[in-house]
Design a protein around this motif. Structure first.
Motif, PDB file in Angstrom:
ATOM      1  N   PRO A 470       1.800  -5.979  -1.522  1.00  8.70           N
ATOM      2  CA  PRO A 470       2.900  -6.950  -1.375  1.00  8.70           C
ATOM      3  C   PRO A 470       2.520  -8.353  -1.831  1.00  8.70           C
ATOM      4  N   PHE A 471       1.288  -8.765  -1.575  1.00  6.95           N
ATOM      5  CA  PHE A 471       0.842 -10.095  -1.998  1.00  6.95           C
ATOM      6  C   PHE A 471       0.718 -10.168  -3.526  1.00  6.95           C
ATOM      7  N   ALA A 472       0.262  -9.045  -4.119  1.00  6.82           N
ATOM      8  CA  ALA A 472       0.147  -9.018  -5.583  1.00  6.82           C
ATOM      9  C   ALA A 472       1.522  -9.073  -6.230  1.00  6.82           C
ATOM     10  N   LEU A 473       2.521  -8.441  -5.613  1.00  6.34           N
ATOM     11  CA  LEU A 473       3.867  -8.487  -6.165  1.00  6.34           C
ATOM     12  C   LEU A 473       4.452  -9.888  -6.102  1.00  6.34           C
ATOM     13  N   ALA A 474       4.049 -10.634  -5.081  1.00  9.01           N
ATOM     14  CA  ALA A 474       4.598 -11.988  -4.914  1.00  9.01           C
ATOM     15  C   ALA A 474       4.035 -12.973  -5.936  1.00  9.01           C
ATOM     16  N   ARG A 475       2.914 -12.621  -6.571  1.00 10.59           N
ATOM     17  CA  ARG A 475       2.308 -13.519  -7.557  1.00 10.59           C
ATOM     18  C   ARG A 475       1.991 -12.735  -8.825  1.00 10.59           C
TER      19      ARG A 475
END
Length: 480
Positions: A470-475
């Motif tokens: 999820p964090f990778a998708l946000a950036r």
């Protein structure tokens, strides 16, 4: 790459899917654990009713102890499971030992409220229960072996006298559940005749790569002199992309080592050169993890998927889902599902041109679901089907390119990333290598991360990647 004509006949007859001996052993172990646990609780209810909690605490303790001791004694090896009476004797001694040890411990600790009548009946009735489970396991092993599901398929690399000696060592007496398919060798002279010790030459080393893409090959044995280092290393460099154990036969080596330096196939000593990326136990663990967690995530995101499906349908004409062929495990072609994000008349089934920034082929709603990766959610159904894993190298389309050059021509050993099942998310994606591959460096770095994941896989790494996704998708500035 397809196998050459000499191998085609074998190819047509060797598409038999394997059934893991580990899966059979795990099933037997689970059945025995459940049997003694449920039997103990049922007898407690019948013979020791009331508020006494001692039996309720003792039953799971004995069941766990029995399961651990039986595994340690080798009671779940495939050879033992195929012999019902011998397997039952081993399980029975283990069961009796676990029960008596628990009873002795209870006496020493002065446990009260433990009905010895109940405990004795439980111990006695556990023996026939274990016998019938062992009988069922032996019957299952017999039926699976009869259908070739337990067979290990082996091919030989090399020819001449070394190959002949190895084949005779493996065939006299014949090894159970081992099927030698034939030989592969680049040499075309009389050092590698068309038939060696009754087994056919099926082609060259390049033919072997194509052959292993179409036929289940569990082990490749090099029948080459140990001193032929250059040739061995050259062949290894070509074959390491396959998800197969590779061994070097040591039967002709005059230099002898301690037995623990070898692995053995029958009586033939082998040097381990390369192993499959994952053991049978790891594959089974990962498959169970994928199914359980994949189903939970699919149910959790079901409302989101319904909303996205409605958005796709309402914002552009055409089907909601987009199906595309991708490379799967061992270069097999699989069909993956995505929410359609491109205009219907501009969909690229071959992925010959990757989506770029402000690509006119993408619908306005498609731009949103691609940026947030919501278009990937239907791949959860690929996970439940078994085509994908939750975590693994992302599956690429056969026509995908980096700077107008096909991936396999850019990255040496590119197909090694297909030694494990591809995933919905992966190590490369959470490390920022996601999206467009407009330069050679981008695909090289992605493949480097994929290979790093394969070499260092653990269930904990999968959990870490899922948590980071999820964090990778946000950036993800490179996702268009």
């Amino acid at each position: 790459m397809r196998p050459g004509p000499p191998a085609e006949a074998v190819t047509q007859n060797r598409r038999n899917a394997a059934f893991s001996g580990f899966a059979l052993a795990a099933s037997a172990r689970a059945a025995e654990f459940a049997a003694v646990l449920l039997l103990g609780l049922a007898l407690r209810q019948g013979l020791a009713p009331g508020g006494d909690v001692a039996p309720v605490l003792v039953v799971p303790f004995v069941a766990v102890a029995f399961s651990l001791f039986a595994r340690a004694s080798g009671a779940y090896s495939l050879a033992i499971l195929r012999k019902p009476f011998q397997g039952w004797l081993r399980a029975a001694f283990t069961w009796a030992g676990a029960a008596l040890a628990t009873l002795a411990l209870g006496v020493i600790l002065g446990a009260e409220g433990l009905s010895r009548e109940w405990f004795g009946v439980w111990t006695a009735t556990g023996l026939p229960a274990l016998f019938f489970i062992r009988l069922g396991a032996a019957l299952a092993a017999f039926l699976l072996a009869r259908r070739g599901k337990l067979d290990r398929y082996v091919v030989i690399v090399g020819g001449g006298r070394p190959a002949e000696d190895l084949l005779r060592a493996l065939s006299e007496p014949p090894l159970p559940d081992t099927r030698i398919l034939g030989l592969f060798d680049d040499r075309g002279d009389d050092r590698t005749p068309d038939v060696v010790a009754g087994y056919p030459k099926l082609g060259t080393i390049d033919d072997l790569i194509g052959f292993a893409r179409n036929v289940r090959v569990d082990q490749i044995l090099f029948a080459l002199p140990v001193h032929a280092e250059t040739r061995i290393l050259d062949i290894l460099r070509r074959l390491w992309v396959l998800p197969t154990d590779i061994r070097l036969a040591a039967h002709a080596n005059r230099l002898r080592f301690r037995p623990r330096a070898y692995s053995f196939l029958g009586e033939a000593p082998l040097f381990d050169l390369l192993d499959k990326p994952m053991s049978e136990a790891a594959i089974a663990t990962k498959a169970a993890f994928d199914r359980v967690v994949g189903l939970a995530v699919a149910l959790l995101f079901a409302p989101v998927m319904l909303a996205v499906a409605a958005g796709v349908k309402l914002t552009s004409p055409g089907p909601v889902l987009f199906r595309q062929e991708r490379f799967g495990f061992n270069n097999e072609r699989i069909t993956i599902y995505k929410f359609r994000s491109l205009h219907l008349d501009r969909c690229d089934l071959e992925a010959s041109r990757l989506v770029t920034r402000d690509d006119p082929r993408v619908t306005p709603f498609g731009r949103f679901i691609r940026r947030t990766s919501l278009d990937e959610l239907p791949q959860l159904f690929n996970v439940l089907k078994g085509d994908l894993s939750l975590v693994g190298p992302r599956p690429h389309a056969p026509g995908a390119k980096a700077a107008d050059c096909e991936y396999e021509k850019v990255v040496d050993g590119y197909f090694a990333r297909h030694r494990v099942k591809p995933g919905v998310t992966g190590w490369a994606q959470v490390k920022g290598w996601r999206g467009e591959t407009d330069t050679f460096e981008k695909i090289q770095r992605r493949v480097d991360h994929d290979l790093d994941y394969i070499e260092n896989w653990s269930i904990w790494l999968d959990l870490a990647i899922l948590a980071l996704t999820p964090f990778a998708l946000a950036r993800s500035p490179n996702a268009y």
